[in-house]
Enzyme design. Structure first.
Site, PDB file in Angstrom:
ATOM      1  N   LYS A  24      15.273  33.523   7.153  1.00 16.13           N
ATOM      2  CA  LYS A  24      14.274  32.441   7.045  1.00 16.13           C
ATOM      3  C   LYS A  24      14.908  31.092   7.361  1.00 16.13           C
ATOM      4  O   LYS A  24      14.299  30.243   8.018  1.00 16.13           O
ATOM      5  CB  LYS A  24      13.689  32.417   5.628  1.00 16.13           C
ATOM      6  N   ASN A  78      12.172  28.655  -0.418  1.00 13.55           N
ATOM      7  CA  ASN A  78      13.177  28.401   0.629  1.00 13.55           C
ATOM      8  C   ASN A  78      14.552  28.221   0.013  1.00 13.55           C
ATOM      9  O   ASN A  78      15.211  27.198   0.189  1.00 13.55           O
ATOM     10  CB  ASN A  78      12.791  27.134   1.422  1.00 13.55           C
ATOM     11  N   GLY A 107       2.393  29.195  -3.983  1.00 18.68           N
ATOM     12  CA  GLY A 107       2.321  30.237  -5.016  1.00 18.68           C
ATOM     13  C   GLY A 107       0.899  30.639  -5.312  1.00 18.68           C
ATOM     14  O   GLY A 107       0.567  31.831  -5.405  1.00 18.68           O
ATOM     15  N   GLU A 152      12.667  26.530  14.338  1.00 17.84           N
ATOM     16  CA  GLU A 152      11.436  25.730  14.214  1.00 17.84           C
ATOM     17  C   GLU A 152      11.715  24.269  14.502  1.00 17.84           C
ATOM     18  O   GLU A 152      10.990  23.599  15.254  1.00 17.84           O
ATOM     19  CB  GLU A 152      10.909  25.903  12.785  1.00 17.84           C
ATOM     20  N   ARG A 207      46.064  19.419  23.262  1.00 19.69           N
ATOM     21  CA  ARG A 207      46.422  19.805  21.886  1.00 19.69           C
ATOM     22  C   ARG A 207      47.891  20.207  21.814  1.00 19.69           C
ATOM     23  O   ARG A 207      48.602  19.932  20.848  1.00 19.69           O
ATOM     24  CB  ARG A 207      45.512  20.960  21.426  1.00 19.69           C
ATOM     25  N   HIS A 253      15.241  30.804  10.969  1.00 20.51           N
ATOM     26  CA  HIS A 253      13.862  30.634  11.486  1.00 20.51           C
ATOM     27  C   HIS A 253      13.496  29.147  11.455  1.00 20.51           C
ATOM     28  O   HIS A 253      12.978  28.592  12.428  1.00 20.51           O
ATOM     29  CB  HIS A 253      12.871  31.428  10.626  1.00 20.51           C
ATOM     30  N   ASN A 254      13.824  28.495  10.350  1.00 22.83           N
ATOM     31  CA  ASN A 254      13.497  27.065  10.237  1.00 22.83           C
ATOM     32  C   ASN A 254      14.339  26.213  11.178  1.00 22.83           C
ATOM     33  O   ASN A 254      13.852  25.211  11.701  1.00 22.83           O
ATOM     34  CB  ASN A 254      13.666  26.608   8.782  1.00 22.83           C
ATOM     35  N   SER A 298       7.233  32.693   5.709  1.00 21.17           N
ATOM     36  CA  SER A 298       6.931  31.639   6.669  1.00 21.17           C
ATOM     37  C   SER A 298       5.459  31.675   7.050  1.00 21.17           C
ATOM     38  O   SER A 298       4.892  32.741   7.263  1.00 21.17           O
ATOM     39  CB  SER A 298       7.771  31.780   7.936  1.00 21.17           C
ATOM     40  N   ASN A 304       2.268  29.394 -14.808  1.00 21.70           N
ATOM     41  CA  ASN A 304       2.920  28.175 -14.326  1.00 21.70           C
ATOM     42  C   ASN A 304       3.493  27.430 -15.528  1.00 21.70           C
ATOM     43  O   ASN A 304       2.902  27.459 -16.606  1.00 21.70           O
ATOM     44  CB  ASN A 304       1.919  27.274 -13.588  1.00 21.70           C
ATOM     45  N   TYR A 305       4.642  26.772 -15.320  1.00 18.43           N
ATOM     46  CA  TYR A 305       5.318  26.072 -16.430  1.00 18.43           C
ATOM     47  C   TYR A 305       4.361  25.086 -17.095  1.00 18.43           C
ATOM     48  O   TYR A 305       4.289  24.976 -18.314  1.00 18.43           O
ATOM     49  CB  TYR A 305       6.545  25.360 -15.861  1.00 18.43           C
ATOM     50  N   THR A 306       3.517  24.420 -16.262  1.00 17.21           N
ATOM     51  CA  THR A 306       2.483  23.529 -16.836  1.00 17.21           C
ATOM     52  C   THR A 306       1.122  24.188 -16.602  1.00 17.21           C
ATOM     53  O   THR A 306       0.880  24.749 -15.530  1.00 17.21           O
ATOM     54  CB  THR A 306       2.501  22.165 -16.116  1.00 17.21           C
ATOM     55  N   GLY A 364       4.743  30.085 -10.607  1.00 16.86           N
ATOM     56  CA  GLY A 364       4.819  28.923  -9.714  1.00 16.86           C
ATOM     57  C   GLY A 364       3.540  28.833  -8.917  1.00 16.86           C
ATOM     58  O   GLY A 364       3.391  29.547  -7.930  1.00 16.86           O
TER      59      GLY A 364
END
Ligand code: 6PG
Length: 467
Positions: free
Chosen positions: A181, A101, A14, A188, A445, A184-185, A127, A32-34, A9
């Protein structure tokens, strides 16, 4: 050629991770795939020990055993398809690491699938964005500790360093790394929204020129608010648009995107009864911003408060905003670390809260001076129930709460939308309220649904025939 690690990747993240690994002395195989991205990466590697492969089998066979393969592919199905294509080429003891992610539940599923085949799997939160990937991110690895130990020499080498400490520490089992992570976001998102609200107050309520606001953020970045997000905000506010000469910020459309990690954080909190109101409000603020056309139309018809031009002491209010922002950040981080703590207890992960704060000091998007204080709080009180009650923060917020109240009251009475400033204050006041209004909800309630209630003066569960 025997390579010590492979990267699959080669997008920006990457490619930069591969260059980082090579710069730190690893023999890196890349695939990489491509082939376009592989060729693009190879154009600027100079003398670095990076070897391109255009067939997955050749890539795998070039790796020393036990093989270590680092995936940096788009979260979701692409990760599964790369794993499926790798399985027939790998042997027991080999290790796959996912640095994207990914959702931690997906990571747990992949961990189980590969564990059954004797292949190690690490879900690794990374990150720091593209620059961090190249120069040193914060790294949050989760999975089996013995599998982590195989990759630790490389991961700690490529991580950001704070003093002699790498911003990489073993987080916990299975999906724990990607979970940390994810939150963390979420933090953020909240941090970014709080900064945006502080900026809006300075710009719209104090009507300060943008260069003065940039200078204010630059000053704040020299003190207790020192952080990556404050630093880049000052830089962003200084930036002029090369097409019009205007401040670039003024020609950027006010519709915020999101790729999902903040949303996952809120969903996980709601699923598990964790009060994550500030992170969730920051997410809703993004959703509301997406309704741009409706907002433009509504602006013409929905009344706000009468505009009153009251003289405001500029320096006094700038300091109020600084204190309010600091308090909002503390409340947001308190909620984020509460989500770590409550989830750790729920899943039996034993998350290292002190160490998580330490590895957030460098490399990651929320890196900030006050993470040292957060880490110290958990070091002094490992079973701390909430950051708000850590003595340092209790004292600091005792002083700063007045400023947050003033900014929220002034902002709201002047018609500003301050979802995270106001939610931070509500959270702080809600958390310090020993006797709340929840008793009325219990009565309601029980009245309409006979859901019963407990009493303050005796044990047991009760129902009243209200009718
Ligand atoms: C990081 C960033 C990174 C990415 C965000 C953006 O820690 O390096 O958080 O993960 O830039 O996912 O998230 P949104 O697009 O959802 O704002």
């Amino acid at each position: 050629m025997v390579n010590t690690i492979g990267v699959i990747g080669l997008g920006v993240m990457g490619g930069n991770i591969a260059l980082n690994m090579a710069a730190k002395g690893e023999q890196v195989a890349v695939y990489n795939y491509t082939r376009d991205l592989t060729d693009q990466l190879m154009q600027n590697i100079e003398e670095l020990p990076v070897s391109p492969y255009y067939e997955l089998q050749d890539f795998v066979q070039s790796l020393e055993t036990p093989r270590k393969i680092f995936l940096m592919v788009t979260a979701g199905k692409p990760v599964d398809s790369v794993i499926d294509s790798l399985i027939p080429l790998l042997e027991k003891g080999d290790v796959i690491m996912d640095g994207g992610n990914s959702h931690y539940k997906d990571t747990e599923r992949r961990y189980d699938k590969l564990k059954a085949k004797g292949i190690g799997y690490l879900g690794i939160g990374i990150s720091g964005g593209e620059i961090g990937a190249l120069t040193g991110p914060s790294i949050m690895p989760g999975g089996d500790r013995d599998v982590y130990e195989k990759a630790a020499p490389i991961l700690t080498k490529i991580a950001a360093q704070v003093g002699a400490d790498p911003c990489c520490v073993y987080i916990g089992p299975k999906g724990a790394g990607h979970f940390v992570k994810m939150v963390h976001n979420g933090i953020e998102y909240a941090d970014m929204q709080l900064i945006a609200e502080a900026y809006a107050f300075l710009r719209e309520r104090l009507r300060l020129p943008i260069d003065e606001i940039a200078a204010i953020f630059e000053t704040w970045n020299q003190g207790e608010l020192k952080s990556y997000l404050i630093e880049i905000t000052a830089e962003i506010l200084r930036k002029k648009d090369d097409k019009t000469g205007k401040p670039l910020i003024d020609v950027i459309l006010d519709k915020t995107g999101q790729k999902g990690t903040g949303k996952w954080t809120s969903i996980q909190a709601i699923d598990n009864g964790i009060p994550s109101s500030i992170i969730t409000e920051s997410l809703f603020a993004r959703f509301l911003s997406s309704l741009k056309e409706e907002r433009v139309a509504a602006e013409k018809v929905l009344a706000g408060p009468e505009k009153e031009e009251r003289p405001m002491d500029k320096d006094l209010w700038i300091d109020f905003v600084k204190q309010a922002l600091y308090m909002g950040k503390v409340c947001a981080y308190a909620q984020g670390f509460t989500q770590y703590k409550m989830t750790s207890e729920l899943y039996g992960w034993d998350l290292p809260l002190k160490d998580i704060a330490l590895i957030f000091r460098g490399g990651c998007i929320i890196r900030a001076e006050f993470l040292n204080l957060i880490s110290k709080a958990f070091q002094q009180q490992p079973d701390l129930s909430n950051l708000l009650t850590a003595p340092f923060f209790t004292e600091k917020l005792k002083e700063y709460q007045t400023a947050l109240r003033k900014v929220v009251c002034e902002g709201i009475s002047s018609g500003m939308s301050l979802p995270c400033f106001s939610t931070s204050l509500s959270y702080y006041d809600g958390y310090r309220t020993g006797r709340s209004n929840a008793n009325l909800l219990q009565a309601q309630r029980d009245y309409f649904g006979a859901h019963t209630y407990e009493r303050t003066d005796m044990d047991g569960v009760f129902h009243t025939a209200w009718h």
